[in-house]
Design a protein around this motif. Structure first.
Motif, PDB file in Angstrom:
ATOM      1  N   TYR A  36       0.684  -1.126  -0.087  1.00 23.80           N
ATOM      2  CA  TYR A  36      -0.025   0.101   0.093  1.00 23.80           C
ATOM      3  C   TYR A  36       0.784   1.197  -0.046  1.00 23.80           C
ATOM      4  O   TYR A  36       2.040   1.269   0.171  1.00 23.80           O
ATOM      5  N   GLY A  50     -11.632  13.765   9.168  1.00 30.59           N
ATOM      6  CA  GLY A  50     -11.065  12.654   8.548  1.00 30.59           C
ATOM      7  C   GLY A  50      -9.516  12.766   7.982  1.00 30.59           C
ATOM      8  O   GLY A  50      -8.750  12.002   7.906  1.00 30.59           O
ATOM      9  N   ARG A  53      -5.373  12.662   4.479  1.00 30.32           N
ATOM     10  CA  ARG A  53      -4.653  11.532   4.175  1.00 30.32           C
ATOM     11  C   ARG A  53      -5.375  10.012   3.783  1.00 30.32           C
ATOM     12  O   ARG A  53      -6.076  10.023   5.218  1.00 30.32           O
ATOM     13  N   ARG A  54      -4.943   9.405   3.226  1.00 30.48           N
ATOM     14  CA  ARG A  54      -5.578   7.923   3.244  1.00 30.48           C
ATOM     15  C   ARG A  54      -4.615   6.787   2.776  1.00 30.48           C
ATOM     16  O   ARG A  54      -3.573   7.167   1.800  1.00 30.48           O
ATOM     17  N   SER A  57      -4.270   0.508  -0.872  1.00 28.66           N
ATOM     18  CA  SER A  57      -3.409  -0.684  -1.525  1.00 28.66           C
ATOM     19  C   SER A  57      -3.215  -0.040  -2.927  1.00 28.66           C
ATOM     20  O   SER A  57      -4.218   0.490  -3.710  1.00 28.66           O
ATOM     21  N   ALA A  71      -7.929   2.367  -5.938  1.00 29.57           N
ATOM     22  CA  ALA A  71      -9.274   2.580  -6.248  1.00 29.57           C
ATOM     23  C   ALA A  71     -10.193   2.462  -4.952  1.00 29.57           C
ATOM     24  O   ALA A  71      -9.500   1.843  -3.917  1.00 29.57           O
ATOM     25  N   THR A  72     -11.037   3.014  -4.769  1.00 27.35           N
ATOM     26  CA  THR A  72     -11.962   3.447  -3.593  1.00 27.35           C
ATOM     27  C   THR A  72     -13.571   3.470  -3.542  1.00 27.35           C
ATOM     28  O   THR A  72     -13.739   4.050  -4.889  1.00 27.35           O
ATOM     29  N   ARG A  73     -14.173   3.004  -2.683  1.00 25.44           N
ATOM     30  CA  ARG A  73     -15.537   3.321  -2.576  1.00 25.44           C
ATOM     31  C   ARG A  73     -15.762   4.811  -2.121  1.00 25.44           C
ATOM     32  O   ARG A  73     -15.001   5.341  -1.021  1.00 25.44           O
ATOM     33  N   LYS A  80     -12.410  12.087  -0.321  1.00 25.24           N
ATOM     34  CA  LYS A  80     -12.610  11.758  -1.265  1.00 25.24           C
ATOM     35  C   LYS A  80     -13.652  12.362  -2.261  1.00 25.24           C
ATOM     36  O   LYS A  80     -13.351  12.278  -3.812  1.00 25.24           O
ATOM     37  N   ILE A 118     -14.110  -3.824  -1.910  1.00 28.53           N
ATOM     38  CA  ILE A 118     -13.189  -2.954  -2.290  1.00 28.53           C
ATOM     39  C   ILE A 118     -11.766  -3.787  -1.999  1.00 28.53           C
ATOM     40  O   ILE A 118     -10.750  -3.359  -2.550  1.00 28.53           O
ATOM     41  N   THR A 121      -8.456  -4.575  -4.217  1.00 33.04           N
ATOM     42  CA  THR A 121      -7.198  -3.870  -4.858  1.00 33.04           C
ATOM     43  C   THR A 121      -5.808  -4.354  -4.730  1.00 33.04           C
ATOM     44  O   THR A 121      -5.273  -4.526  -5.810  1.00 33.04           O
ATOM     45  N   GLU A 236      -5.253  -8.238   5.250  1.00 27.97           N
ATOM     46  CA  GLU A 236      -4.943  -6.750   5.201  1.00 27.97           C
ATOM     47  C   GLU A 236      -6.463  -6.216   5.222  1.00 27.97           C
ATOM     48  O   GLU A 236      -7.196  -6.515   4.727  1.00 27.97           O
ATOM     49  N   PHE A 238      -8.739  -3.117   5.829  1.00 28.92           N
ATOM     50  CA  PHE A 238      -8.829  -1.649   5.554  1.00 28.92           C
ATOM     51  C   PHE A 238      -9.374  -0.815   6.363  1.00 28.92           C
ATOM     52  O   PHE A 238     -10.581  -0.362   6.468  1.00 28.92           O
ATOM     53  N   VAL A 239      -8.641  -0.787   7.417  1.00 30.56           N
ATOM     54  CA  VAL A 239      -8.944   0.219   8.715  1.00 30.56           C
ATOM     55  C   VAL A 239      -9.557   1.519   8.207  1.00 30.56           C
ATOM     56  O   VAL A 239      -8.835   2.042   7.274  1.00 30.56           O
ATOM     57  N   GLY A 240     -10.650   2.008   8.767  1.00 31.86           N
ATOM     58  CA  GLY A 240     -11.271   3.297   8.291  1.00 31.86           C
ATOM     59  C   GLY A 240     -12.723   2.964   7.761  1.00 31.86           C
ATOM     60  O   GLY A 240     -13.463   4.028   7.767  1.00 31.86           O
ATOM     61  N   TYR A 241     -12.823   1.903   7.004  1.00 31.79           N
ATOM     62  CA  TYR A 241     -14.277   1.418   6.679  1.00 31.79           C
ATOM     63  C   TYR A 241     -15.114   1.187   7.884  1.00 31.79           C
ATOM     64  O   TYR A 241     -14.499   0.444   8.823  1.00 31.79           O
TER      65      TYR A 241
HETATM   66  C1  LIG Z   1      -3.395  -1.182   4.589  1.00 27.46           C
HETATM   67  C2  LIG Z   1      -4.650  -0.410   4.131  1.00 27.46           C
HETATM   68  C3  LIG Z   1      -5.137  -0.359   2.809  1.00 27.46           C
HETATM   69  C4  LIG Z   1      -6.034   0.094   2.374  1.00 27.46           C
HETATM   70  N1  LIG Z   1      -6.586   0.010   0.933  1.00 27.46           N
HETATM   71  C5  LIG Z   1      -7.664   0.634   0.594  1.00 27.46           C
HETATM   72  C6  LIG Z   1      -8.132   0.482  -0.762  1.00 27.46           C
HETATM   73  O1  LIG Z   1      -7.419   0.032  -1.449  1.00 27.46           O
HETATM   74  N2  LIG Z   1      -9.427   1.183  -1.216  1.00 27.46           N
HETATM   75  C7  LIG Z   1      -9.911   1.750  -0.207  1.00 27.46           C
HETATM   76  O2  LIG Z   1     -10.946   2.274  -0.463  1.00 27.46           O
HETATM   77  N3  LIG Z   1      -9.844   1.749   1.093  1.00 27.46           N
HETATM   78  C8  LIG Z   1      -8.403   1.313   1.571  1.00 27.46           C
HETATM   79  N4  LIG Z   1      -7.998   1.484   3.101  1.00 27.46           N
HETATM   80  C9  LIG Z   1      -9.153   2.042   3.773  1.00 27.46           C
HETATM   81  C10 LIG Z   1      -8.825   3.557   3.591  1.00 27.46           C
HETATM   82  O3  LIG Z   1      -7.528   4.124   4.176  1.00 27.46           O
HETATM   83  C11 LIG Z   1      -9.831   4.608   4.194  1.00 27.46           C
HETATM   84  O4  LIG Z   1      -9.967   4.559   5.594  1.00 27.46           O
HETATM   85  C12 LIG Z   1     -11.141   4.153   3.718  1.00 27.46           C
HETATM   86  O5  LIG Z   1     -11.356   4.225   2.278  1.00 27.46           O
HETATM   87  C13 LIG Z   1     -12.298   5.020   4.289  1.00 27.46           C
HETATM   88  O6  LIG Z   1     -11.882   6.350   3.998  1.00 27.46           O
HETATM   89  P1  LIG Z   1     -12.994   7.574   3.856  1.00 27.46           P
HETATM   90  O7  LIG Z   1     -12.645   8.812   3.610  1.00 27.46           O
HETATM   91  O8  LIG Z   1     -14.386   6.917   2.920  1.00 27.46           O
HETATM   92  O9  LIG Z   1     -14.056   7.522   5.467  1.00 27.46           O
HETATM   93  P2  LIG Z   1     -13.560   8.546   6.596  1.00 27.46           P
HETATM   94  O10 LIG Z   1     -14.366   7.782   7.896  1.00 27.46           O
HETATM   95  O11 LIG Z   1     -13.664   9.747   6.406  1.00 27.46           O
HETATM   96  O12 LIG Z   1     -12.125   8.349   6.934  1.00 27.46           O
HETATM   97  C14 LIG Z   1     -11.607   7.502   7.867  1.00 27.46           C
HETATM   98  C15 LIG Z   1     -10.459   8.252   8.373  1.00 27.46           C
HETATM   99  O13 LIG Z   1     -10.226   7.869   9.643  1.00 27.46           O
HETATM  100  C16 LIG Z   1      -9.267   7.000   9.823  1.00 27.46           C
HETATM  101  N5  LIG Z   1      -9.522   6.015  10.677  1.00 27.46           N
HETATM  102  C17 LIG Z   1     -10.895   5.369  10.881  1.00 27.46           C
HETATM  103  N6  LIG Z   1     -10.889   4.539  11.761  1.00 27.46           N
HETATM  104  C18 LIG Z   1      -9.623   4.380  11.823  1.00 27.46           C
HETATM  105  C19 LIG Z   1      -9.178   3.432  12.867  1.00 27.46           C
HETATM  106  N7  LIG Z   1      -9.791   2.554  13.826  1.00 27.46           N
HETATM  107  N8  LIG Z   1      -7.535   3.365  12.964  1.00 27.46           N
HETATM  108  C20 LIG Z   1      -7.080   4.397  12.189  1.00 27.46           C
HETATM  109  N9  LIG Z   1      -7.318   5.257  11.584  1.00 27.46           N
HETATM  110  C21 LIG Z   1      -8.741   5.381  11.415  1.00 27.46           C
HETATM  111  C22 LIG Z   1      -8.678   6.865   8.087  1.00 27.46           C
HETATM  112  O14 LIG Z   1      -7.422   6.712   8.340  1.00 27.46           O
HETATM  113  C23 LIG Z   1      -9.154   8.149   7.669  1.00 27.46           C
HETATM  114  O15 LIG Z   1      -8.105   8.910   8.086  1.00 27.46           O
HETATM  115  C24 LIG Z   1      -7.118   0.902   3.250  1.00 27.46           C
HETATM  116  C25 LIG Z   1      -6.573   0.962   4.660  1.00 27.46           C
HETATM  117  C26 LIG Z   1      -5.718   0.164   5.069  1.00 27.46           C
HETATM  118  C27 LIG Z   1      -5.157   0.440   6.514  1.00 27.46           C
END
Ligand SMILES: Cc1cc2nc3c(=O)[nH]c(=O)nc-3n(C[C@H](O)[C@H](O)[C@H](O)COP(=O)(O)OP(=O)(O)OC[C@H]3O[C@@H](n4cnc5c(N)ncnc54)[C@H](O)[C@@H]3O)c2cc1C
Length: 241
Positions: A36, A50, A53-54, A57, A71-73, A80, A118, A121, A236, A238-241
């Protein structure tokens, strides 16, 4: 993690509510398929708690030296929405690569990939690389979505598998009746019977599970209860969903 300057090159829809974002691949950003990177949008038009920064993968192939694709939802978060609206050519920062969700080297052990939504990826990148390098691994990709409209890269993955005898592609659409398209394939949730039907011997493969954390947690239980050695399960989340 090393930090690189890049720019947004292209964006397009790859499934319902799902977009691919393509960036110029900075020289020196070397990665292994499955890893990633972190994407930073320095001056986004929309902001929220949020942040800008995201972690994503890398969905593109290692051999694609010109571009880096994520690619992302499209959840509606400020980051986003900003990515969807800023002009092509907008500068970004890319930090990485990171992670060890990469294909094992010993080709005598088959690989079973299970992607939830998702979570596809990293597997797209690994499969593109495996085909390109003619890796001998036997790979089964199980890809679970509600319906075909939401399944990013589905047609491409079907084509890849059709052209490569060592790759089996098993998409499952768990709510296929919500689709406008006819679906004659799997509809079951991934469970022990599903795995026995499509994988057979569950003791030899290395399992790779990717997607939202709740889904990965559930799949890990299924795979281990079905007979996989827990030390053969790599995840893996996808923390943050
Ligand atoms: C290794 C890895 C690979 C990923 N690959 C993909 C991918 O290919 N496609 C994809 O769509 N998403 C991926 N994600 C998830 C992505 O990083 C976002 O968190 C996700 O897309 C949701 O973002 P949002 O803007 O829609 O939601 P929002 O709720 O607005 O954003 C989530 C925010 O909160 C943070 N966050 C929320 N919960 C936690 C937690 N428990 N710990 C740490 N931070 C947290 C996130 O980092 C982000 O900053 C991946 C995450 C990781 C860790």
């Amino acid at each position: 993690m090393p930090r690189f300057a890049s720019t947004l090159k292209a964006r397009f829809e790859v499934a319902e509510r799902t977009m691919a974002f393509v960036f110029d691949r900075p020289g020196g950003l070397d990665f292994t398929a499955g890893q990633y990177a972190q994407l930073v949008l320095p001056d986004p038009p929309y902001t929220d708690a949020g942040g800008n920064r995201r972690t994503f993968s890398i969905a593109s192939g290692v051999h694609d030296t010109a571009a880096l694709q994520f690619a992302t939802r499209m959840t509606g978060s400020a980051m986003k929405r900003s990515l969807a609206e800023v002009a092509l050519g907008t500068p970004v920062e890319i930090l990485g690569p990171g992670g060890s969700f990469t294909l094992h080297e010993d080709a005598s052990a088959p690989a079973v990939f299970i992607a939830g939504g998702i979570g596809i990826t990293p597997f797209r990148s690994i499969l593109l690389d495996a085909v390109r390098r003619r890796l001998p691994h036997r790979i089964t990709l199980i890809y679970s979505n509600r319906n075909p409209e939401g399944a990013a890269f589905h047609e491409e993955l079907a084509r890849l598998a059709a052209a490569c005898p060592s790759i089996a592609y098993i998409p499952t659409m768990t709510q296929a009746d919500t689709s406008r398209r006819a679906w004659s394939g799997e509809r079951r949730y991934v469970n022990a019977d599903f795995l026995r039907d499509h994988v057979g011997d569950l003791t030899t493969p290395i399992f790779y599970l990717a997607g939202p954390p709740g889904l990965v947690e559930g799949l890990t239980k299924v795979v281990v209860e079905a007979g996989a050695d827990p030390s053969h399960v790599r995840v893996e989340e996808f923390v943050g969903y």
